[in-house]
Design a protein around this motif. Structure first.
Motif, PDB file in Angstrom:
ATOM      1  N   UNK A  93      -8.004  -6.411  -5.843  1.00  0.00           N
ATOM      2  CA  UNK A  93      -7.135  -6.306  -4.682  1.00  0.00           C
ATOM      3  C   UNK A  93      -7.789  -5.331  -3.715  1.00  0.00           C
ATOM      4  N   UNK A  94      -7.965  -5.774  -2.485  1.00  0.00           N
ATOM      5  CA  UNK A  94      -8.528  -4.879  -1.473  1.00  0.00           C
ATOM      6  C   UNK A  94      -7.424  -3.994  -0.932  1.00  0.00           C
ATOM      7  N   UNK A  95      -7.747  -2.743  -0.769  1.00  0.00           N
ATOM      8  CA  UNK A  95      -6.797  -1.792  -0.234  1.00  0.00           C
ATOM      9  C   UNK A  95      -6.717  -1.965   1.281  1.00  0.00           C
ATOM     10  N   UNK A  96      -5.504  -1.827   1.800  1.00  0.00           N
ATOM     11  CA  UNK A  96      -5.318  -1.892   3.241  1.00  0.00           C
ATOM     12  C   UNK A  96      -6.138  -0.770   3.873  1.00  0.00           C
ATOM     13  N   UNK A 107     -12.348   1.304   3.701  1.00  0.00           N
ATOM     14  CA  UNK A 107     -13.608   1.578   4.418  1.00  0.00           C
ATOM     15  C   UNK A 107     -13.414   1.897   5.902  1.00  0.00           C
ATOM     16  N   UNK A 108     -12.185   2.123   6.350  1.00  0.00           N
ATOM     17  CA  UNK A 108     -11.976   2.464   7.752  1.00  0.00           C
ATOM     18  C   UNK A 108     -12.612   3.802   8.091  1.00  0.00           C
ATOM     19  N   UNK A 109     -12.577   4.762   7.170  1.00  0.00           N
ATOM     20  CA  UNK A 109     -13.175   6.068   7.448  1.00  0.00           C
ATOM     21  C   UNK A 109     -14.647   5.925   7.814  1.00  0.00           C
ATOM     22  N   UNK A 110     -15.369   5.134   7.043  1.00  0.00           N
ATOM     23  CA  UNK A 110     -16.792   4.926   7.324  1.00  0.00           C
ATOM     24  C   UNK A 110     -16.984   4.241   8.678  1.00  0.00           C
TER      25      UNK A 110
END
Length: 85
Positions: A44-47, A50-53
């Motif tokens: 399951x991908x987290x909502x 990788x936004x921080x990167x």
């Protein structure tokens, strides 16, 4: 690899080898899809994963500027006081 279905209560299941779980990066929760050629299991991908990167890369590239900065000049008191972040 072949394996057998096993009985789990009123259901059936399979044992997944540890190496498959590790390589597939499976953890506590997984998604299961029924496809024409079989069953597909994926993590399951987290909502917002990788936004921080992505934001760090945007900052380095200078792509993190407000595109509507001109509208900030015309804010009402509600924009400052009524909005909750």
């Amino acid at each position: 690899m072949k394996t057998r279905l096993i009985t789990i209560g009123n259901s059936k299941g399979i044992r997944i080898p540890k190496s498959f779980i590790e390589e597939g990066k499976l953890t506590g929760e997984v998604e299961i899809e029924l496809r024409p050629d079989g069953i597909f299991i994926k993590p399951v991908k987290k909502v917002r994963e990788n936004w921080d990167d992505a934001f760090k890369k945007m900052a380095v590239a200078g792509d993190d500027k407000l595109i509507d900065a001109e509208n900030l000049k015309n804010q009402s008191s509600w924009d400052e006081e009524g909005w909750e972040w």
